[in-house]
Scaffold this active site. Structure first.
Site, short mmCIF file in Angstrom:
data_model
loop_
_atom_site.label_atom_id
_atom_site.label_comp_id
_atom_site.label_asym_id
_atom_site.label_seq_id
_atom_site.Cartn_x
_atom_site.Cartn_y
_atom_site.Cartn_z
N GLU A 18 72.80 40.85 6.77
CA GLU A 18 73.64 41.24 5.65
C GLU A 18 72.81 41.78 4.49
O GLU A 18 73.19 42.77 3.85
CB GLU A 18 74.46 40.03 5.17
CG GLU A 18 75.39 39.45 6.22
CD GLU A 18 74.76 38.33 7.04
OE1 GLU A 18 75.49 37.41 7.42
OE2 GLU A 18 73.54 38.39 7.29
N CYS A 28 75.43 32.88 6.80
CA CYS A 28 74.94 31.53 6.52
C CYS A 28 75.34 31.10 5.10
O CYS A 28 75.54 31.93 4.22
CB CYS A 28 73.43 31.45 6.70
SG CYS A 28 72.48 32.52 5.58
N ALA A 75 62.45 36.89 43.68
CA ALA A 75 62.52 38.10 44.51
C ALA A 75 62.51 37.67 45.96
O ALA A 75 61.73 36.78 46.35
CB ALA A 75 61.36 39.03 44.22
N ARG A 96 60.32 38.86 30.27
CA ARG A 96 59.42 37.84 29.72
C ARG A 96 59.28 37.98 28.21
O ARG A 96 59.21 36.98 27.49
CB ARG A 96 58.04 37.97 30.38
CG ARG A 96 58.00 37.56 31.84
CD ARG A 96 56.61 37.80 32.43
NE ARG A 96 56.54 37.41 33.84
CZ ARG A 96 55.46 37.56 34.60
NH1 ARG A 96 54.36 38.09 34.08
NH2 ARG A 96 55.47 37.18 35.86
N ARG A 123 52.16 42.05 30.52
CA ARG A 123 51.18 43.13 30.67
C ARG A 123 51.82 44.50 30.86
O ARG A 123 51.27 45.51 30.46
CB ARG A 123 50.25 42.85 31.87
CG ARG A 123 49.51 41.54 31.77
CD ARG A 123 48.62 41.31 32.98
NE ARG A 123 49.31 41.44 34.25
CZ ARG A 123 50.13 40.52 34.76
NH1 ARG A 123 50.39 39.42 34.08
NH2 ARG A 123 50.68 40.71 35.94
N GLU A 144 60.36 31.16 37.10
CA GLU A 144 59.96 32.15 38.09
C GLU A 144 59.48 31.53 39.41
O GLU A 144 58.83 32.19 40.21
CB GLU A 144 58.88 33.07 37.51
CG GLU A 144 59.40 34.01 36.43
CD GLU A 144 58.56 35.27 36.28
OE1 GLU A 144 57.82 35.61 37.21
OE2 GLU A 144 58.65 35.91 35.22
#
Length: 345
Positions: free
Chosen positions: A46, A73, A152, A182, A205, A280
């Protein structure tokens, strides 16, 4: 409100554990200003919205309608209350996506606006607004992080080779997507076998963004310290039943040795303010989350052209995917645990 949600999502990597929020100020069907919460501890949506209004049009602010994806808030935190700022600018109408269930707000912002005679319209695109901040709402509603399972698998439902040998299953596009994910989560978790056999770095990475906190479940502290998960690239928490210790960027947290180990892990992550975790693997850890029903979302890649002998993929979701995405020879399927996160609380 759709624009508010678009703007809010731009804070995905930078505002946690705060919620993502977007705001748009409209006058006569024309946008005067817009903004979003950009970084934890910095100005809220805001404030950024009002500050973006051009000097030549600032006299129109009090005649405008402020759209905001989450209830403003009403308390002093790292920044002053947004409800007070709205009142100070003389805005007469505020349209809100959904109410904030955080205990310091939870309707107080709406009440404060209405007490000052401001017209407040609520629950506009409520489902979408709740879904956007599923991590935030799960954290405060269920007192634990939002849990995303990811794995996977080959076309014959294997996630690793014989004896757990690492096999490259997904293509480059899928791999990069995982690194993007991630960067969007507070933590990433694997079990002892995955850390040992795959020696993953668990970093971003392949995508620009922060590294998540690495979470390792190693009950008996059997992992060698030379593994990548113990380098300085990111803080690491090791949950075990033997010792409590902090050493540089590694925290060893001792749990009670019982069948509620995963619940203990989630309780501790909650106490540390970690509002989301992506699990994972491997198979034992993923099956444990599914078996105890401690998950909110699952993202499953399937390589449609690969078949191998090896470790079976988890097989306990017992539902159809809600979304399918084709990534060349990979299919990405999304599952949501309706018993856990529901955009209606």
């Amino acid at each position: 409100m759709y624009r508010c949600l678009q703007l809010a999502a731009l804070g995905m990597q930078t505002v946690a554990p705060n919620p993502m929020v977007g705001a748009v100020l409209v006058y006569n069907n024309r946008i005067l200003g817009e903004g979003f919460h950009q970084k934890f501890g910095d100005a809220h949506a805001e404030v950024n919205c009002i500050n973006s209004v051009r000097e030549a049009e600032r006299h129109l602010i009090q005649q405008g309608t402020l759209y905001v994806s989450l209830e403003p808030c009403a308390h002093f935190g790292k920044t002053p209350p947004c409800a007070e700022m709205i009142i100070a600018h003389g805005i007469k109408k505020v349209v809100i996506g959904c109410q904030d269930i955080f205990s310091e707000v939870n309707g107080a912002g709406i009440a404060k606006l209405r007490e000052q005679g401001i017209e407040v319209v609520t629950d506009i695109l409520k489902k979408e607004a709740l879904q956007l901040n599923k991590r935030f709402f799960t954290f405060h509603q269920m007192k634990r992080p939002y849990v995303i399972l990811k794995w996977a698998q080959t076309n014959n439902h294997k996630i690793a080779g014989t004896f757990g040998a690492r096999v490259k299953i997904t293509n480059a596009f899928s791999n990069q997507m995982v690194h993007k994910w991630r960067s969007e989560e507070a933590a990433i978790m694997v079990g002892r076998n995955t850390a040992l056999l795959d020696d993953p770095q668990l970093t971003t990475r392949l995508w620009e963004g922060k590294n998540p906190t690495r979470v390792i479940v190693d009950r008996q502290l059997a992992l060698p310290v030379e593994l990548n998960v113990f380098d300085v690239a990111a803080p690491t928490i090791v949950y075990n039943v033997l010792r409590q210790q902090t050493k540089e960027n590694i925290t060893y947290h001792k749990l009670q040795d019982n069948d509620r180990l995963l619940q203990q892990v989630l309780n501790d992550l909650y106490n540390r303010g970690i509002n989301s975790v992506m699990v994972e693997g491997g198979a034992l850890l993923l099956n444990a989350f599914i078996g105890t029903d401690l998950w909110d979302e699952a993202r499953v890649f399937t390589n449609t052209s690969m078949q191998i002998d090896g470790v079976a993929a988890p097989d306990g979701l017992q539902m159809n995917p809600t979304k399918n995405v084709q990534l060349h020879n990979d299919i990405l399927q999304y599952y949501f645990n309706a018993k856990k996160f529901s955009p209606s609380y």
